[in-house]
Design a protein around this motif. Structure first.
Motif, PDB file in Angstrom:
ATOM      1  N   ASP A 174       0.868  -1.173   0.000  1.00 50.30           N
ATOM      2  CA  ASP A 174       0.000   0.000   0.000  1.00 50.30           C
ATOM      3  C   ASP A 174       0.907   1.226   0.000  1.00 50.30           C
ATOM      4  O   ASP A 174       1.301   1.741   1.042  1.00 50.30           O
ATOM      5  CB  ASP A 174      -0.899  -0.012   1.236  1.00 50.30           C
ATOM      6  N   PHE A 175       1.260   1.693  -1.187  1.00 50.83           N
ATOM      7  CA  PHE A 175       2.226   2.774  -1.297  1.00 50.83           C
ATOM      8  C   PHE A 175       1.638   4.119  -0.872  1.00 50.83           C
ATOM      9  O   PHE A 175       2.358   4.994  -0.414  1.00 50.83           O
ATOM     10  CB  PHE A 175       2.757   2.860  -2.724  1.00 50.83           C
ATOM     11  N   ASP A 176       0.319   4.286  -1.055  1.00 47.73           N
ATOM     12  CA  ASP A 176      -0.300   5.553  -0.648  1.00 47.73           C
ATOM     13  C   ASP A 176      -0.121   5.803   0.846  1.00 47.73           C
ATOM     14  O   ASP A 176      -0.005   6.949   1.281  1.00 47.73           O
ATOM     15  CB  ASP A 176      -1.795   5.543  -0.973  1.00 47.73           C
ATOM     16  N   ASN A 177      -0.110   4.733   1.626  1.00 55.88           N
ATOM     17  CA  ASN A 177       0.012   4.860   3.082  1.00 55.88           C
ATOM     18  C   ASN A 177       1.368   4.353   3.582  1.00 55.88           C
ATOM     19  O   ASN A 177       1.478   3.861   4.710  1.00 55.88           O
ATOM     20  CB  ASN A 177      -1.118   4.087   3.760  1.00 55.88           C
ATOM     21  N   ALA A 178       2.387   4.477   2.740  1.00 50.80           N
ATOM     22  CA  ALA A 178       3.729   4.079   3.157  1.00 50.80           C
ATOM     23  C   ALA A 178       4.139   4.872   4.402  1.00 50.80           C
ATOM     24  O   ALA A 178       3.808   6.049   4.549  1.00 50.80           O
ATOM     25  CB  ALA A 178       4.720   4.330   2.026  1.00 50.80           C
TER      26      ALA A 178
END
Length: 753
Positions: free
Chosen positions: A444-448
């Motif tokens: 989940d790159f948006d919430n890295a």
């Protein structure tokens, strides 16, 4: 002309949103009357809208190669699409290896997975390799072994790729020496796309040089640098030294968005590099009142003089225009470029990406050709900075793209207005995202998670994973806010990771760097940017048990048959180095970049060289290079050991093939004590007991056979019992705990109900 920007953001609820099947590219070959792609020595022919490959006995030669003569007879001519070029069709006396494009310009995303579906038929069963490529260097192609059944009717054939590391790809079919006919009717490329976070754009061409985020309300930008209405360039932008605009050599280049270059203007003795050549230098573009609309002002470039600068092709960029931003852009960053444009005369211009200084070339590919007419047009296109485009600063227009030395374009005036260079808003720093394929936990790159800096230790730290969501792989990046940008700007540590805060690993910048951890759990990561090093510590979870890897004791004997002469040895010869083969087949497919070790003992009855290749299933060729050549000798056992990393062109390979007919004579080859495992020792790629991972082909025209196949009946399968977390089906593929049927766990078979 004043302009208000608005971003309309449709904020869908992403929680629980389903992925959608998206078609990225489609081609119906009936829309063409000849081959529409770049010719790589072979030219498929067109019949009733069908692209036809007549096989390896036919070749297609340009005039120069045709005049050289050869071992062939001419049988006709073939013309590419719209009469582009004509080739001599020839018939060879023996099969020649061939390949050709079947698609080009496919838009893709970093680390993407794609499904190709083609309507195709062949005169007989064949297996061909099809590469998806985003470049021609090492690791810039992914291979797929495609089986086309022999049929008189078109059938849909489907194959997949994963781990694509480029944003514009092609498909190259490689039938090799197949002599049958293959007909292609249509093709599509698609992927399963998860919902994405809306992109937030920011405007970079404001008069004061400050970024303005474009939100859901019109931004208050009464004048901006992309709008010639701001009146005039500031005095400093027009200063000259020795007749040359001073900003060409200064540090304020990024503060000017509209540059121009014309032959015979702003010429001097030296350029930015100090070279004395007297050529024209870039200058801030002219601002003029628009003809017929005097209240509006536009940027104008007068291309009155058109001639070559150095080589003949330089005439095409003898006059140029730039839309420039104030900084270079990281790999994976998206930029949206908009402008209005027209010209005094119709003209085509090419575009390039340049570095900080206008006229400092970086990469040939930008937004493609732009066709100017005498009427205003609007341009709006989003591009992604990737590969050689990374760190580009400006969009360059080659205003004389249609010119040649013998036929230069007439003098022309090019007009631009409302220039807009928008880029996505990205956070910069250090960020980490985790995954666990065994448990179905995706990135989940948006919430890295962002690393936090400790003044006490002088290090950055971050904790990734949580109870119920342990991670065993991470990606660490220097940006957050877009998946492609995150993946393109990752950090790759050296060596094998241990759970030890004092075990520091140097790191380097790399695209798509996935860090395998020695166990699933909650991990604390330490990052020291001063020493460019990082360390890892498991806070909670279970470390993987060390895997004891022992050599497979099976002794394999390959009775290599004497082969026919090859075409290079004797006219009309049909022999091939792969008429005799040995295969080591892994228990699963291997992804590009996976590092492995391979070792074995070997000997033979006569001296013999073997070459090696990468295959999918034994006999399904993917890539020409594997572990290099292996030289067999009679006598005592020799020992072989090498590190083998899967090339990008061999993505999804499963077998290493040994070509045992490099020599013409018959030969018996002996191999034993084979080890093939991941380099970090975490997984063996073959079993350590029997011969099921070994395949043999003895003689031209024969099929590979498995040396030993374990019993797969259910008489020795026990009922479902308590098992460890990792289970496999009978094909050796890892499956989920919900899988129904016969499974293998801890080396035993069970019935999962």
């Amino acid at each position: 002309m004043k302009k208000l920007f608005t971003l309309v953001a449709f904020m869908a609820c992403f929680l629980g949103a389903k992925a959608e099947w998206v078609t990225d590219y489609e081609i119906d070959y009936s829309a063409y009357n000849g081959f529409p792609f770049y010719v790589m020595g072979y030219v498929p022919e067109w019949y009733d809208g069908v692209m036809t490959d007549f096989g390896a006995l036919y070749g297609y030669l340009n005039d120069e190669d045709f005049e050289k003569g050869g071992d062939w007879s001419e049988v006709g001519t073939v013309t590419t699409n719209n009469g582009g070029a004509t080739y001599h069709k020839v018939l060879y006396t023996s099969a020649q290896w061939h390949q050709y494009f079947i698609a080009d310009g496919i838009p893709t995303e970093m680390d993407g997975s794609y499904t190709v579906k083609a309507l195709v038929k062949a005169t007989e069963d064949c297996t061909i390799n099809v590469n998806m490529g985003w470049g021609w260097g090492s690791g810039q192609q992914a291979g797929a072994s495609v089986k086309i059944p022999g049929s008189s009717e078109f059938q849909e054939v489907e194959w997949t790729y994963s781990g694509i590391a480029g944003t514009s790809c092609n498909l190259v079919a490689q039938p090799g020496t197949f002599q049958g006919t293959i007909e292609w009717k249509s093709l599509t490329v698609s992927h399963n796309e998860k919902p994405k976070k809306p992109t937030v754009w920011q405007e970079w061409l404001t008069k004061d040089g400050q970024p303005v985020v474009i939100d859901t309300k019109p931004s208050d930008i009464p004048t901006y640098m992309g709008n010639a209405e701001f009146g005039a360039w500031p005095d400093w932008s027009l200063e000259k030294t020795d007749g040359i605009n001073i900003n060409w050599r200064g540090d304020r280049t990024g503060e000017i968005c509209a540059w121009a270059l014309t032959m015979g203007r702003n010429a001097g003795d030296t350029g930015a590099d100090g070279t004395a050549d007297g050529r024209a230098r870039p200058y801030p573009a002219d601002i003029e009142a628009e003809e017929g609309n005097e209240s509006n002002h536009v940027f104008a470039v007068h291309a009155d003089q058109i001639e070559k600068i150095d080589d003949d092709n330089s005439i095409q960029w003898s006059n140029q225009f730039w839309i420039q931003s104030p900084q270079g852009w990281k790999e994976g960053t998206q930029v949206r470029i908009k402008f209005r444009y027209k010209a005094k005369l119709d003209a085509k211009t090419g575009t390039q990406i340049h570095k900080q200084h206008p006229s400092d070339y970086l990469h040939w590919e930008a937004v493609g050709d732009v066709n100017f007419t005498t009427e205003w047009q609007d341009f709006d296109k989003t591009i992604t900075f990737n590969g050689s485009q990374a760190n580009g600063w400006s969009l360059a227009f080659n205003l004389c793209a249609g010119s040649t030395v013998d036929a230069p374009q007439p003098a022309n005036v090019f007009y631009f207005d409302d220039l807009s260079w928008e880029t996505m808003v990205l956070e910069e720093g250090y960020f980490v995202a985790g995954s666990n394929a065994k448990e179905g936990l995706e990135y989940d790159f948006d919430n890295a998670i962002q690393f936090e800096y400790s003044t006490e230790s002088g290090n950055y730290t971050a904790v990734v994973g949580e109870a119920g969501a342990y991670v065993n792989q991470v990606m660490i990046s220097t940006v957050r806010g877009n998946d492609a940008a995150f993946k393109s700007n990752t950090l790759k540590p050296s060596g094998v990771i241990q759970s030890d805060p004092d075990d520091w690993h140097d790191y380097t910048a790399a695209s798509l760097a996935k860090v395998n951890l020695p166990g699933a759990g909650i991990w604390k990561i330490y990052l020291d940017d001063a020493y460019i090093a990082m360390a890892f510590e498991m806070l909670e979870g279970t470390l993987d048990e060390p895997l004891e890897i022992t050599p497979n004791p099976t002794e394999i004997v390959i009775h290599g048959k004497e082969r026919d002469f090859t075409s290079s040895e004797q006219e009309g010869g049909t022999g091939q180095p792969w008429d005799n083969q040995f295969f080591i087949k892994a228990e699963r497919k291997l992804a590009a970049g996976e590092a492995t070790v391979l070792s074995f003992k070997y000997r033979s009855t006569v001296s013999a060289k073997t070459s090696t290749q990468c295959h999918g299933e034994p006999g399904a060729y993917i890539h020409w290079a594997a572990i290099g050549d292996v030289n067999f000798e009679p006598g005592d056992w020799q020992e072989f050991s090498t590190d083998f990393t899967v090339a990008g062109e061999a993505n999804d390979m499963q077998s290493i093939a040994f070509n045992m007919a490099e020599i013409k004579d018959a030969c018996d080859y002996y191999i034993t004590d084979v080890v093939w495992a991941l380099k970090d020792g975490s997984e063996t790629l073959i079993n350590m007991k029997d011969g099921r991972n070994f395949w043999i082909k003895e003689g031209a025209g024969t099929d590979p056979y498995q040396l030993e196949v374990p019993e797969t009946g259910i008489n020795n399968v026990v009922n479902k019992a308590t098992r460890s977390a990792v289970i496999y089906n009978l094909a050796g593929q890892r499956v989920s705990k919900d899988y129904k049927g016969i499974v293998v766990n801890d080396g035993k078979k069970y019935v999962a109900k």
